[in-house]
Design an enzyme around this catalytic site. Structure first.
Site, PDB file in Angstrom:
ATOM      1  CD1 TRP A  94     -12.901  -5.430 -14.184  1.00  0.00           C
ATOM      2  CD2 TRP A  94     -11.343  -6.860 -12.681  1.00  0.00           C
ATOM      3  NE1 TRP A  94     -11.671  -5.954 -14.019  1.00  0.00           N
ATOM      4  CE2 TRP A  94     -11.251  -7.490 -13.758  1.00  0.00           C
ATOM      5  CE3 TRP A  94     -11.587  -7.884 -11.702  1.00  0.00           C
ATOM      6  CZ2 TRP A  94      -9.963  -7.451 -13.944  1.00  0.00           C
ATOM      7  CZ3 TRP A  94     -10.321  -8.855 -11.610  1.00  0.00           C
ATOM      8  CH2 TRP A  94      -9.959  -8.219 -12.873  1.00  0.00           C
ATOM      9  CE  LYS A  98      -7.070  -2.369 -13.870  1.00  0.00           C
ATOM     10  NZ  LYS A  98      -7.777  -3.293 -13.579  1.00  0.00           N
ATOM     11  CG  ASP A 147     -14.212  -1.696  -8.739  1.00  0.00           C
ATOM     12  OD1 ASP A 147     -13.040  -0.489  -9.048  1.00  0.00           O
ATOM     13  OD2 ASP A 147     -13.741  -3.042  -8.743  1.00  0.00           O
TER      14      ASP A 147
END
Ligand code: PLP
Length: 360
Positions: free
Chosen positions: A101, A195, A171
């Site tokens: 990511w 999530k 993030d």
């Protein structure tokens, strides 16, 4: 009704109480005669839903007054572009590469300016968090970027990097609301909600006010300029109304459970049950450096791909689902987000012990 123990990395398990409330309100939200899905985002009723959601989030995270909360569409992957569009005034930023990511975020930022990769754990397949106490950060970097919890590799920054005075952008998609954080240490903290917070389709960004300006890169779409969203209180266009409504319910559930301190204790307890077993097992092994382990995502392997596949199949049949590791790393991964009860992890460990005995 039969519910499984869902160890998915995302979209992921949600609190049953929340799902039941949503079901009860599906046909008629509080006497409106319609579902929240069907109502105008400009209505009085909806205005209260979105305002309450923000207020509860501010309360939970103890967000200082000089930070804005905005609800964004496009997922974390679109924020990868929004970060440079909104923050790259000098055209340069520092990225710490701790997994897929962060890599993707850096690749996106490279379209807009110079990306300096100041640290990386790619040398050992992202199995650790690099020492970030004294990095060589360019003086004129606009920000330092991290992915705080690495969903795929299962590592977590337990200490934030020393940014040497630069803005920190983080993030937190897979650790959002899993523990208390000090928002004032960040310039921007954002996460996709699918999530640990709600259904897919939205990102929550908490951004320091002075970073929200009209001074964005030329060509930045109106909707991707944070100021557009902040000025319109996330209602510039139609927001993901139903997702905001469910997130609001999850915030209330967390508050009722005792807040982020209690979430942290619960998550530590679950992770301890799981990692203690992994460390004692002769068959299953964790894949990351123990001190950098995530509480949320725990990757593990047997070392034998056929045995991994057998385990995943038998676990699925026994009601422990979505344990297959990310396609880029293989093996298994157990994601233990807020809504996963401790019994789910205890039962999974008991199942793994049994499997280990039977297949020794
Ligand atoms: C899942 C995930 C993303 C991507 O989220 P999308 O909403 O699918 O764009 C980004 N960062 C992290 C840490 C993630 O876990």
């Amino acid at each position: 009704m039969s519910r499984v123990y869902n160890f998915s990395a995302g979209p992921a398990v949600l609190p049953e109480e929340v799902l039941q409330e949503c079901a009860a309100e599906m046909m008629d939200y509080k006497g409106c005669g319609m579902s929240v899905m069907e109502m105008s985002h400009r209505s009085k009723v909806y205005d209260q839903i979105i305002k309450e959601a923000e207020a509860d989030l501010r309360d939970l995270m103890n967000i200082p007054d000089n930070y804005k909360v905005i609800f964004l569409q496009g997922g974390a992957s679109l924020v990868f572009a929004e970060v440079p569009m909104n923050l790259m005034k000098n055209g340069k930023a520092a990225y710490i590469i701790t997994g897929q990511w962060a890599k993707k975020a850096a690749a996106e930022a490279e379209k807009y300016g110079e990306v300096v990769k100041v640290a990386s754990s790619a040398d050992k397949t992202f199995s650790y968090i690099p020492d970030c106490s004294d990095l060589d950060i360019p003086e004129d970097a606009d920000y330092v970027y991290i992915c705080e919890n690495n969903t795929i590799y299962g590592t977590k920054f337990w200490e934030l990097p020393n940014t040497k005075g630069h803005i920190l952008v983080s993030d937190v998609s897979s650790c959002f609301l899993s523990e208390p954080i000090d928002v004032s240490k960040y310039g921007v903290v954002y996460g996709g909600v699918q999530k640990n917070v709600g259904p897919a389709g939205m990102v929550i960004a908490v951004i320091r006010e002075d970073l929200i300006t009209d001074d964005v890169l030329p060509g930045t779409p109106t909707l991707l300029k944070w100021k557009t969203q902040a000025d319109a209180l996330s209602l510039y266009n139609t927001p993901p109304c139903y997702t905001i409504y469910i997130c609001g319910k999850v915030f209330k559930w967390i508050k009722k459970m005792g807040g982020l301190e209690v979430m942290k204790e619960r998550n530590e307890k679950k992770a301890k049950v799981f990692y203690d077993y992994l460390d004692s097992s002769k068959m299953f092994k964790g894949t990351v450096v123990p001190k950098d382990r995530s509480l949320m995502n725990a990757p593990f392997v047997t070392g034998d791909a056929d045995l991994d596949a057998k385990f995943i199949k038998e676990a699925t049949d026994a009601g422990f689902v979505n344990l297959k590791g990310h396609k880029t790393v293989g093996g298994m991964r157990a994601s233990m987000y807020n809504a996963m009860p401790i019994e789910g992890v205890e039962k999974l460990v008991a199942f793994m012990e049994k499997f280990e005995k039977e297949n020794a």
